[in-house]
Design a protein around this motif. Structure first.
Motif, PDB file in Angstrom:
ATOM      1  N   LYS A 284      48.748  33.454  45.994  1.00 27.70           N
ATOM      2  CA  LYS A 284      48.990  34.470  47.000  1.00 27.70           C
ATOM      3  C   LYS A 284      47.928  34.705  47.511  1.00 27.70           C
ATOM      4  O   LYS A 284      48.296  35.030  49.240  1.00 27.70           O
ATOM      5  CB  LYS A 284      50.653  35.083  46.736  1.00 27.70           C
ATOM      6  N   LEU A 285      48.074  36.039  47.051  1.00 29.28           N
ATOM      7  CA  LEU A 285      46.780  37.128  47.431  1.00 29.28           C
ATOM      8  C   LEU A 285      45.348  36.396  47.896  1.00 29.28           C
ATOM      9  O   LEU A 285      44.690  36.383  49.197  1.00 29.28           O
ATOM     10  CB  LEU A 285      46.356  38.461  46.260  1.00 29.28           C
ATOM     11  N   MET A 286      45.323  35.120  47.230  1.00 28.05           N
ATOM     12  CA  MET A 286      43.717  34.643  48.118  1.00 28.05           C
ATOM     13  C   MET A 286      44.173  33.312  49.111  1.00 28.05           C
ATOM     14  O   MET A 286      42.950  32.782  50.008  1.00 28.05           O
ATOM     15  CB  MET A 286      43.885  33.469  46.824  1.00 28.05           C
ATOM     16  N   HIS A 287      45.327  33.457  49.300  1.00 30.06           N
ATOM     17  CA  HIS A 287      46.085  32.314  50.337  1.00 30.06           C
ATOM     18  C   HIS A 287      45.923  31.501  50.511  1.00 30.06           C
ATOM     19  O   HIS A 287      45.167  30.657  51.162  1.00 30.06           O
ATOM     20  CB  HIS A 287      45.070  32.770  52.075  1.00 30.06           C
ATOM     21  N   ARG A 288      45.982  30.862  48.981  1.00 23.62           N
ATOM     22  CA  ARG A 288      46.003  29.110  48.388  1.00 23.62           C
ATOM     23  C   ARG A 288      46.804  28.166  48.916  1.00 23.62           C
ATOM     24  O   ARG A 288      48.028  28.617  49.188  1.00 23.62           O
ATOM     25  CB  ARG A 288      45.826  29.511  47.213  1.00 23.62           C
ATOM     26  N   HIS A 289      46.607  27.038  49.092  1.00 26.29           N
ATOM     27  CA  HIS A 289      47.759  26.966  50.226  1.00 26.29           C
ATOM     28  C   HIS A 289      49.137  25.641  48.728  1.00 26.29           C
ATOM     29  O   HIS A 289      49.362  24.662  49.271  1.00 26.29           O
ATOM     30  CB  HIS A 289      47.494  25.387  50.564  1.00 26.29           C
ATOM     31  N   VAL A 315      37.817  27.589  38.091  1.00 24.76           N
ATOM     32  CA  VAL A 315      38.649  28.768  37.703  1.00 24.76           C
ATOM     33  C   VAL A 315      37.394  29.963  38.364  1.00 24.76           C
ATOM     34  O   VAL A 315      36.837  30.242  37.995  1.00 24.76           O
ATOM     35  CB  VAL A 315      38.709  28.968  36.449  1.00 24.76           C
ATOM     36  N   MET A 316      38.711  30.812  39.068  1.00 21.73           N
ATOM     37  CA  MET A 316      37.431  32.229  39.628  1.00 21.73           C
ATOM     38  C   MET A 316      37.937  33.426  38.691  1.00 21.73           C
ATOM     39  O   MET A 316      39.709  33.398  38.504  1.00 21.73           O
ATOM     40  CB  MET A 316      37.499  32.344  40.731  1.00 21.73           C
ATOM     41  N   VAL A 317      37.041  34.081  38.502  1.00 21.47           N
ATOM     42  CA  VAL A 317      38.268  35.454  37.662  1.00 21.47           C
ATOM     43  C   VAL A 317      37.177  36.729  37.875  1.00 21.47           C
ATOM     44  O   VAL A 317      36.407  36.804  38.409  1.00 21.47           O
ATOM     45  CB  VAL A 317      36.607  34.877  36.055  1.00 21.47           C
ATOM     46  N   GLY A 318      38.341  37.558  38.043  1.00 22.19           N
ATOM     47  CA  GLY A 318      38.228  39.004  37.968  1.00 22.19           C
ATOM     48  C   GLY A 318      37.997  39.262  39.187  1.00 22.19           C
ATOM     49  O   GLY A 318      37.496  39.809  40.272  1.00 22.19           O
ATOM     50  N   CYS A 319      38.982  38.268  40.459  1.00 25.30           N
ATOM     51  CA  CYS A 319      38.911  38.586  41.736  1.00 25.30           C
ATOM     52  C   CYS A 319      40.089  39.743  41.716  1.00 25.30           C
ATOM     53  O   CYS A 319      40.602  39.937  41.130  1.00 25.30           O
ATOM     54  CB  CYS A 319      39.875  37.635  42.663  1.00 25.30           C
ATOM     55  N   ARG A 320      40.113  40.567  43.179  1.00 24.68           N
ATOM     56  CA  ARG A 320      40.765  41.308  43.471  1.00 24.68           C
ATOM     57  C   ARG A 320      42.308  41.278  43.723  1.00 24.68           C
ATOM     58  O   ARG A 320      42.592  40.368  43.899  1.00 24.68           O
ATOM     59  CB  ARG A 320      40.109  42.002  45.025  1.00 24.68           C
ATOM     60  N   GLY A 321      43.161  41.989  42.789  1.00 26.19           N
ATOM     61  CA  GLY A 321      44.990  42.166  42.491  1.00 26.19           C
ATOM     62  C   GLY A 321      45.100  41.028  41.510  1.00 26.19           C
ATOM     63  O   GLY A 321      45.768  41.349  40.864  1.00 26.19           O
ATOM     64  N   GLU A 322      43.503  40.838  40.516  1.00 29.43           N
ATOM     65  CA  GLU A 322      43.400  39.734  39.193  1.00 29.43           C
ATOM     66  C   GLU A 322      43.826  41.158  37.952  1.00 29.43           C
ATOM     67  O   GLU A 322      42.990  41.661  37.379  1.00 29.43           O
ATOM     68  CB  GLU A 322      42.257  38.823  38.724  1.00 29.43           C
ATOM     69  N   PRO A 359      43.660  46.497  46.551  1.00 31.25           N
ATOM     70  CA  PRO A 359      43.318  47.406  45.966  1.00 31.25           C
ATOM     71  C   PRO A 359      42.625  47.075  44.585  1.00 31.25           C
ATOM     72  O   PRO A 359      41.942  47.836  44.304  1.00 31.25           O
ATOM     73  CB  PRO A 359      44.711  48.188  46.594  1.00 31.25           C
ATOM     74  N   TYR A 360      43.241  46.434  44.082  1.00 23.42           N
ATOM     75  CA  TYR A 360      42.770  46.740  42.326  1.00 23.42           C
ATOM     76  C   TYR A 360      41.792  45.702  42.469  1.00 23.42           C
ATOM     77  O   TYR A 360      41.703  45.217  43.005  1.00 23.42           O
ATOM     78  CB  TYR A 360      43.815  45.701  42.104  1.00 23.42           C
TER      79      TYR A 360
END
Length: 452
Positions: A284-289, A315-322, A359-360
């Motif tokens: 959801k934070l990524m705005h994936r569909h 797979v994306m690792v360590g994005c903001r909010g993870e 923020p995270y």
């Protein structure tokens, strides 16, 4: 200069390019490699040859990527290296980094011409005009909303497989991604034109084509057609024995498409589907569909119809909010999913993206640890998949190899196969040959095979 809405053909004075040598450097995705190969063919038509190792080039073409901060750095390093190794060369920089940072690239000493995503469709015209005015630095790019051209590409370069560009641009605007700004909105050519390119590749002896693009499942926005209709039409080009779909968003992997591929003549049981995160919070934070439930449903459907399908996952690792909890959700989700290989990459902050407002922030140390865990999981899944097929017969498309060296190729379901040097034959290049799959190679990258 051309208006850049479509590729334009001009009468070019080719005499200025006769006997010139060109060097090419590509960073990033398969789409970039396909485009660079096509640029090479265009220059070849002008009388330009490819500079061999140790030769100085008169023209250097760098096709750039900007998916991460590391990619940007590699682009700058490549430009500086080619300028240094080819003093006095005419240096052309195009691609995503050139689009996003055209002014910065144009300031690099030795760069002659910078072309954004809209302009590369008319690369030869821009090059010809800039060549006349050598010594002047030129940078051309359109704003994202004005990127409308489509640069056709169906080429193999020095590879065995052809790469057919079926779509460009993206309308998704995920919070972490700059690609829509670099390549513009989703657009595509007609099915008829793509079928014609596939037929041309077949006439040149091509046997396998990989469909490439930015968001290829979104095919049809420009022409009112659909991706599944494109797949059906290409399947009718019978001289092409194999097709592969390079990357397909899970929300665009329709049941109709999956079911057609399962029974098709030439579409291989091989899929690459980006997940990015196995946590619905992060998605959801990524705005994936889509959510993880939809993703799992698509994987189960593929495996139900094609049990031996190879499925690669981004797979994306360590994005903001993870948070640590979100990462554990991703790990456990993937651990329990019947996929074959993970393409794991750490999140990179990109200027102008809305992810920067989340923020995270994950530390670089934690990113590395998370990447390591997922890569270990990927190795386990890939090795399990390979080992399951040891002893089976398979049809392999072999790729060109140096005489006296082992040859490599791929099965229908994308298992990499190695044929020993003593059994290899240069006549096997671009040939479909039946083999029996043996044990893993020492580097665990392939299965050994014997000819049947």
């Amino acid at each position: 200069m051309p208006d850049n809405n479509t590729p334009i053909l001009y009468m070019i004075d080719t005499s200025a390019f006769q006997g010139k040598k060109a060097a090419y450097f590509t960073l990033g995705c398969k789409l970039n490699f396909s485009e660079t190969s096509t640029f090479g063919k265009m220059l070849q038509d002008l009388g330009v040859t490819t500079a061999q190792k140790g030769e100085k080039a008169d023209i250097c073409l760098i096709n750039t990527c900007s998916v991460t901060e590391v990619a940007d750095k590699k682009c700058r390093q490549a430009i500086h290296r080619l300028v240094r190794e080819n003093p006095g060369a005419f240096v052309v920089v195009t691609g995503c980094y050139a689009q996003l940072e055209a002014d910065e690239v144009a300031k690099i000493e030795g760069v002659s011409l910078v072309l954004g995503s809209n302009e590369k469709a008319n690369l030869i015209q821009f090059l010809s005009e800039a060549w006349i005015n050598r010594g002047e630095r030129n940078a051309f790019r359109q704003k994202t909303k004005d990127i409308k051209s489509f640069a056709p590409s169906c080429s193999r370069g020095n590879r065995t497989r052809y790469f057919l560009k079926v779509q460009d641009g993206c309308d998704y605007f995920c919070t972490y991604c700059t690609i829509p700004y670099a390549r513009g909105f989703s657009r595509n050519p007609t099915i008829a034109s793509l079928v014609a390119q596939a037929e041309e590749a077949a006439a040149e002896g091509g046997k396998e084509i990989v469909l490439t693009g930015v968001n290829i499942g979104d095919f049809g926005k420009t022409t009112g057609e659909s991706f599944v209709d494109l797949v059906k039409a290409l399947d009718g080009v019978e001289a092409i024995r194999r097709y592969r779909i390079s990357s397909l968003e899970p929300d665009l992997a329709s049941d109709e498409l999956i079911e057609y591929c399962a029974r098709s003549r030439a579409f291989m049981p091989h899929f690459h589907i980006p997940l990015q995160s196995g946590s619905n919070t992060v998605l959801k934070l990524m705005h994936r569909h889509y959510d993880r439930e939809l993703f799992a449903d698509k994987i189960h459907r593929i495996k139900e119809l094609m049990p031996d399908a190879f499925i690669g996952v981004d797979v994306m690792v360590g994005c903001r909010g993870e948070t640590p909890e979100c990462f554990e959700e991703t790990y456990e989700f993937l651990d329990g999913l019947d996929v074959t290989q993970l393409h794991v990459f750490p999140y990179s902050e990109r200027s102008g993206t809305s992810a920067l407002s989340i923020p995270y922030v994950v530390s670089e140390k934690d990113k590395k640890l998370r990447v390591k865990r997922l890569l270990e999981l990927s190795d386990k899944k890939t090795h399990t998949f390979y080992e399951r097929h040891i002893g089976e017969e398979a049809e392999v498309l072999f790729e060109k190899a140096t005489r006296g060296r082992a040859m490599h190729g791929f099965t229908k379901n994308y298992i990499r196969v190695e044929l020993s040097a003593k059994d290899a034959n240069t006549d096997f290049d671009n040939q479909l040959i039946n083999v029996r799959l043996g044990e893993m190679t020492h580097d665990k990258e392939s299965l050994k095979c014997i000819l049947i």
